[in-house]
Design a protein around this motif. Structure first.
Motif, short mmCIF file in Angstrom:
data_model
loop_
_atom_site.label_atom_id
_atom_site.label_comp_id
_atom_site.label_asym_id
_atom_site.label_seq_id
_atom_site.Cartn_x
_atom_site.Cartn_y
_atom_site.Cartn_z
N TYR A 241 -39.96 42.08 -47.90
CA TYR A 241 -40.65 43.38 -47.39
C TYR A 241 -42.08 43.55 -48.09
CZ TYR A 241 -42.04 48.25 -47.41
OH TYR A 241 -43.02 49.08 -47.18
N THR A 294 -38.48 50.99 -44.12
CA THR A 294 -38.65 52.16 -45.03
C THR A 294 -38.15 53.42 -44.28
OG1 THR A 294 -40.44 52.36 -43.46
CG2 THR A 294 -40.88 51.36 -45.69
N PHE B 186 -53.03 56.88 -40.60
CA PHE B 186 -52.51 55.72 -39.71
C PHE B 186 -52.06 55.86 -38.57
CE2 PHE B 186 -49.44 52.68 -38.60
CZ PHE B 186 -50.19 51.63 -38.36
N HIS B 187 -50.92 56.76 -38.58
CA HIS B 187 -50.29 57.11 -37.39
C HIS B 187 -51.21 57.93 -36.33
CE1 HIS B 187 -46.74 55.74 -39.76
NE2 HIS B 187 -46.35 55.49 -38.62
N VAL B 190 -53.58 55.58 -34.68
CA VAL B 190 -52.95 54.79 -33.37
C VAL B 190 -52.91 55.62 -32.26
CG1 VAL B 190 -50.62 54.00 -33.01
CG2 VAL B 190 -51.34 53.48 -35.15
N ALA B 460 -62.15 53.90 -29.87
CA ALA B 460 -61.06 52.81 -29.97
C ALA B 460 -61.55 52.17 -31.63
CB ALA B 460 -60.91 51.70 -28.88
N LEU B 461 -62.73 51.78 -31.69
CA LEU B 461 -63.24 51.07 -33.00
C LEU B 461 -62.99 52.04 -34.15
CD1 LEU B 461 -64.24 48.77 -34.26
CD2 LEU B 461 -66.55 49.59 -33.99
N ALA B 464 -59.43 52.42 -34.85
CA ALA B 464 -58.98 50.90 -35.50
C ALA B 464 -59.33 50.82 -37.14
CB ALA B 464 -59.37 49.68 -34.75
N LEU B 468 -56.67 51.11 -40.17
CA LEU B 468 -56.84 50.17 -41.39
C LEU B 468 -56.94 50.76 -42.66
CD1 LEU B 468 -58.92 47.11 -40.25
CD2 LEU B 468 -56.79 47.03 -41.58
N LEU B 471 -53.71 52.54 -43.43
CA LEU B 471 -52.72 51.53 -43.65
C LEU B 471 -52.80 51.30 -45.01
CD1 LEU B 471 -50.41 50.44 -42.17
CD2 LEU B 471 -51.82 48.48 -41.37
N MET B 475 -50.18 51.70 -48.12
CA MET B 475 -49.39 50.55 -48.69
C MET B 475 -49.87 50.45 -50.16
SD MET B 475 -47.90 48.70 -46.47
CE MET B 475 -47.63 48.56 -44.53
N PHE B 476 -50.73 50.73 -50.40
CA PHE B 476 -51.12 50.31 -52.01
C PHE B 476 -51.34 51.26 -52.85
CE2 PHE B 476 -52.87 46.83 -49.22
CZ PHE B 476 -52.03 46.06 -49.40
N THR B 506 -40.88 53.17 -50.59
CA THR B 506 -40.77 51.94 -49.49
C THR B 506 -40.77 50.70 -50.56
OG1 THR B 506 -42.94 51.75 -49.87
CG2 THR B 506 -42.25 52.99 -48.08
N ASP B 507 -40.78 50.72 -51.81
CA ASP B 507 -40.89 49.53 -52.58
C ASP B 507 -40.21 49.93 -53.90
OD1 ASP B 507 -41.86 47.42 -53.88
OD2 ASP B 507 -43.79 47.73 -53.14
#
Ligand code: HEM
Lengths: 334, 541
Positions: A241, A294, B186-187, B190, B460-461, B464, B468, B471, B475-476, B506-507
């Protein structure tokens, strides 16, 4: 040096790297074999031997290290001490030769680039050798920081060898010039991002595959042999993961960069070319994997299978799409 | 016991729809649609639905392949038509999946945003009674009064970007809301990308015009060879420029293993932005389109156009000009036709049709005429010809690359075999029976000029890039809570407890231990020289 000499040198370096990887694989396999838990020993699966040789693991435990209390320095109770010592030696040899092979491969990629006078990734052979180099590099760096990952070693190297074998036999094309549509700095950005992401996903794939093996062994109560020496399935699951989560933004970036380039090159940023289709499929399945883990609470084998499906679509995008479909992205050179 | 079981089953599978009133049913449906399980299902479904478009030829991607497919598998093609499989990405079932995902996404983002808004403004929860029960816990003695330790602890937490709440003898701190913010961004992004793509397909257009060197076109719908446009595209919006193709250069690798590989395509054009404007000279390359008022002009897949003159027996010109031929292979073996409508009273009063193969580097051997190199090293035109009725006046649209020979006869040579000729530049050949002559005057390259606007691409750019960024944050960034409790032990001796909790979910906790250590060290440093006394009893839980 002339183009031909450099190209020849590059080919030789790639062969040298393959030889080194073969030796490394044998050594790492010997390590894994030495760590086999002898039949009959009550295996405590929370103990992981793979970290034992890493000097860093004492000062900087991987995040997973402390969590379940199995410090990587914990003595390897089930494996007899002399076997553990032998395993460590094999492990050190394997890793050293792997480093050597990686350096040779890196030089092979570099000389191929010098021979062509540009980045060497415009055909499948170029992708394959650059990609394997990045996988090896990512693995070595990651395994240094997270000793856990060393359990994946043999299989990562096996994957590298397989890919390189395909590269030199099936995919090989001589150094050539760049067709006009590839003459762009986006080639560097887009392909580099895609290659690094694919390398990261490759390591996640190995973790997912081993997770399934380990989980099976755990379920069947068989805690000996090779599966007995693997890290616990739960740990492999977490590893897969974490590595995937790291690769996902990279892949996202690669797809976005590809879209920007496509607009400059073909006048539309998204045109459902087979390569684009499969990049999206890959992205969606990886997003599904992350979600499954998740938010839907999928753990273990179910999640691993999704991860493997995602990887299969990544690989299909690389091999299948170039070979089977005719599209704007047909740069395979085959 | 049975109740426990029932509960478990409920959490494992969606409850069957009970008999509900319409509003209740609607709420039930909404809850299902926005549930994680359905979101996951829709992601898988979308991935699956995307695949056929790469296997089955698509009208919008490769119309020629669709035509071929229809000819080979007429029965299957009918089914494909019914299911929209030749245009998967515009098919209703495809739209249904992504619209459902879109709704699910929005239905997921809204409540989570509300929740998150509250969480961000809420005060970090007070320290639990037993800090030692938390995943990471340190207990150290410091030689400083309680107040000072608290001040130092607060400063340390602040410096590490925690929001801190004061509870007297203890501090509660929280950080990392950016993680959830990033995830929401992020969502949302999208959604933005999906909307931008939809917008683009409504307002965008793409057209191609085949332009031989030396010719040009004005940017209007009637001049296009092909046009693909969204349903809200308005031809009146086209920028009124015109373009002249002055020169088109194709460069190929001359020798070596890669001989014949294209190296560079470059078009030099004269651009007139609007009627009456000053003409400008520009260069268009493959990765360097020309941008005119939001419209991009690209040059795509080039070819050769032999310049042919057809005369009648008196030498009167019936036809002259470049005729674009279509390349069939990498060496530009090109095929095409010349249609010469001959009105009554001129020539023999019969139309003439020529079928030809143009070869930039001609080789004639047992395989027949073919080209071995894409650049014009030995250009030649091999042809045969027909006379009769081309059917140009029938009002039925015809391909300009194919001859309809139903109402025509092939010319026959003196020896009774079909008429054939091979011409190099400057050569002429007489047609049998006084029909006139054909001359190859030369050849020019041509290109497909693509004109198009990708409406909504900036959006769109932006989407995007936001996706990113979001995201990466999701994540971090780690979401953490920390607590510090300080108590006087003996005079001049203070005991400080620090505990941490990772809420990233998540981790596994990241390096939570390191974080708590860093907090302890930070407090000690701030307390300065009077720093540590005694050993720290670390009770790693
Ligand atoms: C196009 C559709 C979607 C894509 C590509 C997508 C992608 C992602 C990704 C990449 C993550 C990050 C996972 C991680 O932090 O490890 C994520 C998390 C999440 N998504 Fe989605 N998602 C989509 C639709 C949805 C929908 C429809 C819902 C709600 C029903 C949803 C709810 C969530 C939640 C709750 C999280 C977890 C946040 C966390 O625990 O940190 N997503 N999604």
């Amino acid at each position: 040096m002339s183009t031909e000499t450099l190209a020849q040198l590059s080919d030789n370096l790639v062969y040298g790297a393959m030889a080194a990887f073969a030796v490394a694989m044998v050594a790492l396999a010997a390590e894994a074999a030495s760590r086999r838990v002898p039949t009959g020993a009550p295996a405590d699966r929370s103990l992981v031997a793979t970290g034992a040789t890493d000097p860093e693991s004492v000062s900087g435990p991987g995040p997973a290290g402390r969590r379940d209390g199995s410090g990587p320095t914990a003595p390897d109770a089930q494996v007899p001490p002399e076997a553990a010592g032998r395993a460590d030696r094999y492990g050190r040899v394997g890793t050293s030769v792997l480093v050597l092979g990686t350096i040779l491969l890196g030089l092979g990629v570099l000389t191929r680039g010098l021979a062509a006078g540009r980045v060497p990734w415009s055909n499948m052979y170029g992708f394959a050798i650059s990609g394997t180099f990045v996988v090896a590099l990512v693995y070595l760096v990651a395994a240094r920081r997270q000793p856990d990952l060393r359990a994946l070693g043999v299989w990562v190297v096996a994957t590298l060898l397989l890919t390189l074998g395909l590269a030199v036999t099936v995919l090989y094309v001589p150094v050539g010039p760049l067709v006009p549509s590839l003459q762009s700095y986006w080639l560097v950005i887009h392909v580099a991002a895609a290659t690094i992401a694919a390398a990261v996903f490759t390591i996640a794939m190995v973790a997912s595959a081993l997770q399934i093996v380990a989980e099976r062994a755990e379920h069947s109560g068989r805690r000996t042999g090779y599966a007995g020496a693997l890290p616990p399935a739960e740990r492999l699951d977490a590893l897969a993961y974490r590595v995937t989560a790291f690769g996902f933004p990279l892949w996202t970036f690669a797809v976005v960069a590809g879209a920007i380039w496509a607009e400059a090159s073909w006048g539309r940023y998204w045109g459902w070319d087979p390569k684009e289709v499969w990049s999206l499929v890959t992205w969606l399945v990886y997003a599904a994997y992350l979600h499954a883990r998740t938010t839907a609470g999928w753990r273990g084998r179910r999640a691993s299978v999704v991860g493997l499906v995602a990887y299969a679509s990544l690989i299909f995008n690389f091999f299948g799409v170039n070979i089977l479909f005719e599209g704007l992205h047909s740069y395979g050179g085959l | 016991m049975s109740t426990v079981r029932a509960e478990r089953e409920e959490s494992a599978a969606p409850p069957p729809p009970p008999a509900l009133s319409p509003p209740e049913l609607a709420r039930w449906a909404w809850r299902q649609l926005t549930s994680m399980r359905v979101a996951l299902l829709l992601l898988f479904l979308l991935a699956l639905a995307t695949v056929p478009g790469s296997v089955i030829p698509q009208r919008t991607v490769d119309p020629l392949a669709v035509t071929e497919f229809r000819e080979v598998n007429p029965a299957l093609a009918q089914w494909y038509d019914r299911l929209g499989l030749f245009d998967v990405y515009a098919a209703p079932w495809f739209a249904a999946i992504y619209l459902a995902l879109l709704v699910s996404l929005v239905g997921c983002i809204l409540p989570r945003s509300r929740q998150h808004w509250r969480a961000v403004r809420a005060r970090p929860p007070a320290a639990p009674r037993y800090l030692s029960r938390l995943p990471e816990h340190r207990r150290v003695e410091v030689a400083a009064p309680v107040d000072e330790v608290l001040v130092a602890a607060r400063a340390t937490l602040r410096a590490r970007r925690y929001r801190v709440a004061d509870d007297g003898a203890s501090l509660a701190a929280e950080r990392g809301h950016l993680r959830e913010t990033g995830n929401l961004v992020f969502h949302l992004a999208v959604v933005v990308v999906l909307l931008a793509v939809a917008l683009g397909s409504l307002f965008g257009y793409r057209a191609t015009v085949l332009v031989p060197e030396g010719r040009g076109f004005a940017n209007s719908v009637i001049q296009y060879d092909s046009l693909e446009s969204g349903s809200l595209f308005d031809p009146a919006d086209l920028p009124p420029f015109s373009l002249e193709l002055e020169e088109f250069v194709m460069d190929f690798v001359d020798e070596g293993p890669a001989a014949g590989t294209p190296q560079e395509y470059a078009a030099t054009v004269t651009l007139t932005r609007e009627p009456g404007a000053e003409p400008e000279t520009r260069t268009i390359r493959v990765n360097e389109p020309l941008s005119v008022g939001g419209t991009l002009v690209h040059v795509l897949n080039p070819g050769y156009a032999p310049v042919v003159t057809v005369r009648d027996a008196d030498g009167e010109v019936l036809f002259t000009g470049p005729v674009p031929f279509l390349p069939q292979d990498d060496a530009f073996t090109s095929t095409g036709v010349v249609k010469v409508a001959v009105p009554q009273g001129r020539g023999r009063g019969e139309d003439i049709g020529i079928e030809g193969i143009f070869l930039p580097t001609a080789v004639l051997d047992e395989q027949g005429p073919r080209s071995v190199f894409p650049a014009p090293r030995n250009p030649a035109l091999f042809l045969t010809a027909y006379h009769g009725d081309l059917g140009l006046d029938d009002g039925v649209p015809q391909s300009v690359y194919r001859l309809d020979t139903d109402a025509m006869q092939q010319f026959v040579g003196e020896d009774g075999t079909p008429f054939r000729a091979g011409l190099t530049v400057g050569d002429s050949v007489e047609l049998p029976d006084g029909h006139g002559s054909i001359t190859l005057d030369g050849y020019v390259p041509w290109v497909n000029v693509q004109v198009g606007r990708n409406a909504g691409k900036q959006l769109a750019l932006l989407g995007a890039l936001l996706a990113l960024a979001g995201l990466m944050a999701s994540m971090f960034v780690r979401r953490r809570r920390a607590w510090v409790r300080v108590a006087a032990d003996a005079p001049g001796r203070t005991v400080m407890e620090v505990a941490g909790l990772d809420r990233s979910q998540t981790d596994q906790g990241g390096d939570l231990a390191g974080e708590v250590d860093a907090l302890v060290d930070g407090v000690r440093q701030r307390l300065g020289a009077g720093g540590p006394t005694g050993g720290d009893e670390e009770d790693g839980r």
